[in-house]
Design a protein around this motif. Structure first.
Motif, PDB file in Angstrom:
ATOM      1  N   GLN A  75      -6.275   3.305  -8.973  1.00  0.00           N
ATOM      2  CA  GLN A  75      -5.123   2.511  -8.231  1.00  0.00           C
ATOM      3  C   GLN A  75      -4.038   3.307  -8.202  1.00  0.00           C
ATOM      4  O   GLN A  75      -3.533   2.570  -7.360  1.00  0.00           O
ATOM      5  CB  GLN A  75      -5.205   1.934  -9.118  1.00  0.00           C
ATOM      6  CG  GLN A  75      -5.973   0.354  -9.321  1.00  0.00           C
ATOM      7  CD  GLN A  75      -5.145  -0.861 -11.061  1.00  0.00           C
ATOM      8  OE1 GLN A  75      -4.655  -1.492 -10.910  1.00  0.00           O
ATOM      9  NE2 GLN A  75      -6.538   0.189 -12.263  1.00  0.00           N
TER      10      GLN A  75
ATOM     11  N   LEU B 269      -2.390   3.548  -3.955  1.00  0.00           N
ATOM     12  CA  LEU B 269      -0.614   3.296  -3.827  1.00  0.00           C
ATOM     13  C   LEU B 269      -0.305   4.389  -3.423  1.00  0.00           C
ATOM     14  O   LEU B 269       0.299   4.651  -1.349  1.00  0.00           O
ATOM     15  CB  LEU B 269       0.128   3.452  -4.572  1.00  0.00           C
ATOM     16  CG  LEU B 269      -0.751   1.585  -5.650  1.00  0.00           C
ATOM     17  CD1 LEU B 269       0.489   1.359  -6.489  1.00  0.00           C
ATOM     18  CD2 LEU B 269       0.133   0.180  -4.839  1.00  0.00           C
ATOM     19  N   ASP B 270      -0.812   6.042  -3.321  1.00  0.00           N
ATOM     20  CA  ASP B 270      -0.011   6.814  -2.889  1.00  0.00           C
ATOM     21  C   ASP B 270      -1.036   7.507  -2.293  1.00  0.00           C
ATOM     22  O   ASP B 270      -0.482   9.019  -1.321  1.00  0.00           O
ATOM     23  CB  ASP B 270       0.509   7.792  -4.498  1.00  0.00           C
ATOM     24  CG  ASP B 270       1.513   7.051  -5.135  1.00  0.00           C
ATOM     25  OD1 ASP B 270       2.278   6.279  -4.354  1.00  0.00           O
ATOM     26  OD2 ASP B 270       1.203   7.432  -6.780  1.00  0.00           O
TER      27      ASP B 270
ATOM     28  N   ARG C  10       4.047  -0.958 -11.611  1.00  0.00           N
ATOM     29  CA  ARG C  10       2.906  -0.975 -10.013  1.00  0.00           C
ATOM     30  C   ARG C  10       2.232  -2.173  -9.160  1.00  0.00           C
ATOM     31  O   ARG C  10       1.998  -2.130  -8.324  1.00  0.00           O
ATOM     32  CB  ARG C  10       2.957   0.494  -9.329  1.00  0.00           C
ATOM     33  CG  ARG C  10       3.886   1.338  -9.460  1.00  0.00           C
ATOM     34  CD  ARG C  10       3.621   2.832  -9.527  1.00  0.00           C
ATOM     35  NE  ARG C  10       3.682   2.796  -7.980  1.00  0.00           N
ATOM     36  CZ  ARG C  10       2.751   4.091  -6.916  1.00  0.00           C
ATOM     37  NH1 ARG C  10       2.977   5.039  -7.736  1.00  0.00           N
ATOM     38  NH2 ARG C  10       3.573   3.716  -5.646  1.00  0.00           N
TER      39      ARG C  10
ATOM     40  N   ARG D 247       2.379  -5.039  -8.413  1.00  0.00           N
ATOM     41  CA  ARG D 247       2.714  -5.517  -7.590  1.00  0.00           C
ATOM     42  C   ARG D 247       2.114  -5.279  -6.059  1.00  0.00           C
ATOM     43  O   ARG D 247       1.934  -5.544  -4.878  1.00  0.00           O
ATOM     44  CB  ARG D 247       4.102  -6.387  -7.672  1.00  0.00           C
ATOM     45  CG  ARG D 247       4.524  -7.600  -8.543  1.00  0.00           C
ATOM     46  CD  ARG D 247       6.121  -7.807  -8.523  1.00  0.00           C
ATOM     47  NE  ARG D 247       5.839  -8.675  -9.429  1.00  0.00           N
ATOM     48  CZ  ARG D 247       7.632  -9.409  -9.920  1.00  0.00           C
ATOM     49  NH1 ARG D 247       7.871  -9.457  -8.830  1.00  0.00           N
ATOM     50  NH2 ARG D 247       7.098 -10.051 -10.723  1.00  0.00           N
ATOM     51  N   GLU D 248       1.920  -3.875  -6.363  1.00  0.00           N
ATOM     52  CA  GLU D 248       2.283  -2.565  -4.809  1.00  0.00           C
ATOM     53  C   GLU D 248       1.266  -2.775  -4.250  1.00  0.00           C
ATOM     54  O   GLU D 248       0.718  -2.847  -2.972  1.00  0.00           O
ATOM     55  CB  GLU D 248       3.097  -1.465  -5.000  1.00  0.00           C
ATOM     56  CG  GLU D 248       4.144  -1.457  -5.532  1.00  0.00           C
ATOM     57  CD  GLU D 248       4.722  -0.236  -5.742  1.00  0.00           C
ATOM     58  OE1 GLU D 248       4.145   1.110  -4.255  1.00  0.00           O
ATOM     59  OE2 GLU D 248       5.323   0.312  -6.622  1.00  0.00           O
ATOM     60  N   LEU D 249      -0.447  -3.436  -5.041  1.00  0.00           N
ATOM     61  CA  LEU D 249      -1.317  -2.612  -5.079  1.00  0.00           C
ATOM     62  C   LEU D 249      -2.321  -4.067  -3.902  1.00  0.00           C
ATOM     63  O   LEU D 249      -3.042  -3.989  -2.768  1.00  0.00           O
ATOM     64  CB  LEU D 249      -2.519  -3.646  -6.362  1.00  0.00           C
ATOM     65  CG  LEU D 249      -2.231  -2.041  -7.008  1.00  0.00           C
ATOM     66  CD1 LEU D 249      -2.724  -2.280  -8.350  1.00  0.00           C
ATOM     67  CD2 LEU D 249      -3.125  -0.734  -6.818  1.00  0.00           C
ATOM     68  N   GLU D 250      -1.004  -5.118  -3.619  1.00  0.00           N
ATOM     69  CA  GLU D 250      -1.327  -6.186  -2.986  1.00  0.00           C
ATOM     70  C   GLU D 250      -1.337  -5.820  -1.413  1.00  0.00           C
ATOM     71  O   GLU D 250      -2.591  -6.671  -0.801  1.00  0.00           O
ATOM     72  CB  GLU D 250      -0.232  -7.764  -2.406  1.00  0.00           C
ATOM     73  CG  GLU D 250      -0.897  -8.901  -1.792  1.00  0.00           C
ATOM     74  CD  GLU D 250       0.348  -9.868  -1.820  1.00  0.00           C
ATOM     75  OE1 GLU D 250       0.070 -11.120  -1.100  1.00  0.00           O
ATOM     76  OE2 GLU D 250       1.655  -9.672  -3.094  1.00  0.00           O
ATOM     77  N   ALA D 251      -0.326  -4.850  -1.175  1.00  0.00           N
ATOM     78  CA  ALA D 251      -1.160  -4.228   0.340  1.00  0.00           C
ATOM     79  C   ALA D 251      -2.215  -3.628   0.578  1.00  0.00           C
ATOM     80  O   ALA D 251      -1.962  -2.588   1.347  1.00  0.00           O
ATOM     81  CB  ALA D 251       0.518  -3.779   0.653  1.00  0.00           C
ATOM     82  N   ASN D 252      -2.738  -3.196  -0.373  1.00  0.00           N
ATOM     83  CA  ASN D 252      -3.987  -2.047  -0.466  1.00  0.00           C
ATOM     84  C   ASN D 252      -5.255  -2.833   0.677  1.00  0.00           C
ATOM     85  O   ASN D 252      -5.322  -3.690   0.794  1.00  0.00           O
ATOM     86  CB  ASN D 252      -4.535  -2.380  -1.742  1.00  0.00           C
ATOM     87  CG  ASN D 252      -6.395  -1.118  -1.496  1.00  0.00           C
ATOM     88  OD1 ASN D 252      -6.146  -0.269  -0.934  1.00  0.00           O
ATOM     89  ND2 ASN D 252      -7.367  -1.741  -1.409  1.00  0.00           N
TER      90      ASN D 252
ATOM     91  N   THR E 213      -5.406  -8.630  -7.895  1.00  0.00           N
ATOM     92  CA  THR E 213      -4.066  -8.040  -8.047  1.00  0.00           C
ATOM     93  C   THR E 213      -4.388  -6.985  -6.519  1.00  0.00           C
ATOM     94  O   THR E 213      -3.557  -6.924  -5.985  1.00  0.00           O
ATOM     95  CB  THR E 213      -3.959  -7.441  -8.628  1.00  0.00           C
ATOM     96  OG1 THR E 213      -3.455  -8.270 -10.574  1.00  0.00           O
ATOM     97  CG2 THR E 213      -2.715  -5.490  -9.136  1.00  0.00           C
TER      98      THR E 213
END
Length: 292
Positions: free
Chosen positions: A107, A111-112, A218, A220-225, A251
């Protein structure tokens, strides 16, 4: 082919690549305090028919450097190690598969380092910011690990002779595997004997349990994956029981879920065919779209 990959003046990671050298790369990321040898040989052989399969030992496991005592690190640093393995082996992009803490690291890669991933597969894990991957391991609204398992973990670092340590580890696998599928103690004893022979010692590590968990909240950031992601639900997992997998799918953007009935937080022979089938179907679909 085995490699010793130097990250810095103190840290060397053991890695192995096998399978189809012309196939798309597939990186396997194991869970906490576990070396790459925990990935079962039949699974490696099956995935290797179509992939260049790469597995490695985390820091403080197997044949990789023992550095935590002198240079404590964070869980998020272990995700960067996965990127370092790809760099050292000349892999631009790979399918990544993570189990347990390995799923947490995947995960972080989503993100990164999404540009380094062809696809992602995670199982027996929790979403960033939830369960054991939450602040201070808090479960929030999701169920935590089985209380009896938590009590057993309290004995993890106790002093034991080699035979007692082996027995402790087999019993640990029995508790992790769940209660639906038959448990073959001989199978997991043989696994732990391979792990011991590979690492050259009887004592396991608790370094990853002590590693800094900051920076994991983090989710919430995964929604943009947008990396195609497969979440495999292990319904008998006593560490991340349902509905953790469903929460993870909700998520992560571009994620879907399949369930392997009877599967827990272990990889017995009885689940390997289905596990391989699901991973292969996922990676083949991604590779096919890329070719088209």
């Amino acid at each position: 082919m085995e490699h010793l990959l130097r990250l810095d003046d103190r840290t060397v990671l053991w890695a192995e690549e096998r399978g189809n050298p012309a196939g798309s790369p597939l990186l396997l990321i194991m869970g906490a305090n576990a070396s790459g040898v925990v990935w079962p040989e039949p699974l490696l052989d099956r995935l290797g028919a179509r992939h260049r399969v790469i597995r490695y030992d985390h820091r403080d496991t197997g044949r990789s450097s023992r550095v935590f005592a002198d240079r404590p690190y964070a869980v998020r640093d272990l995700a960067e190690d996965a990127v370092a393995v790809l760099d050292a082996l000349g892999v631009d992009r790979a399918h990544v598969v993570g189990m347990s803490m390995g799923g947490v690291l995947v995960q972080l890669l989503l993100l990164d380092h999404p540009d380094r991933l062809l696809s992602a597969t995670v199982f027996a894990t929790a979403a960033l910011g939830a369960g054991l991957a939450g602040p201070d391991g808090a479960s929030g609204q999701l169920p935590g690990p089985d209380p009896e398992l938590l009590a057993y973990w309290q004995t993890m670092g106790e002093e034991r002779d080699a035979e007692a340590e082996l027995a402790w580890r087999v019993e640990h696998w029995r508790r992790l595997a769940g209660t639906v599928l038959p448990f073959d103690a001989a199978e997991f004893r043989a696994l732990e004997e391979r792990v011991r022979a590979h690492g050259g010692g009887a004592r396991g590590t608790v370094a990853h349990a002590l590693a800094d968990q900051s920076g994991l909240d983090r989710g919430r950031e995964l929604e943009a994956n947008r990396v195609p992601t497969l979440v495999i639900e292990a319904p008998e997992d006593p560490v991340n029981p349902p509905p953790h997998a469903a929460h993870l799918v909700a998520t992560i953007g571009a994620a879907r879920m399949v369930t392997i009935p009877g599967m827990g937080h272990a990889l017995p022979t009885s689940v390997l065919d289905r596990l391989a089938e699901e991973i292969e179907a996922h990676t083949a679909g991604v590779d096919g779209r890329a070719s088209a």
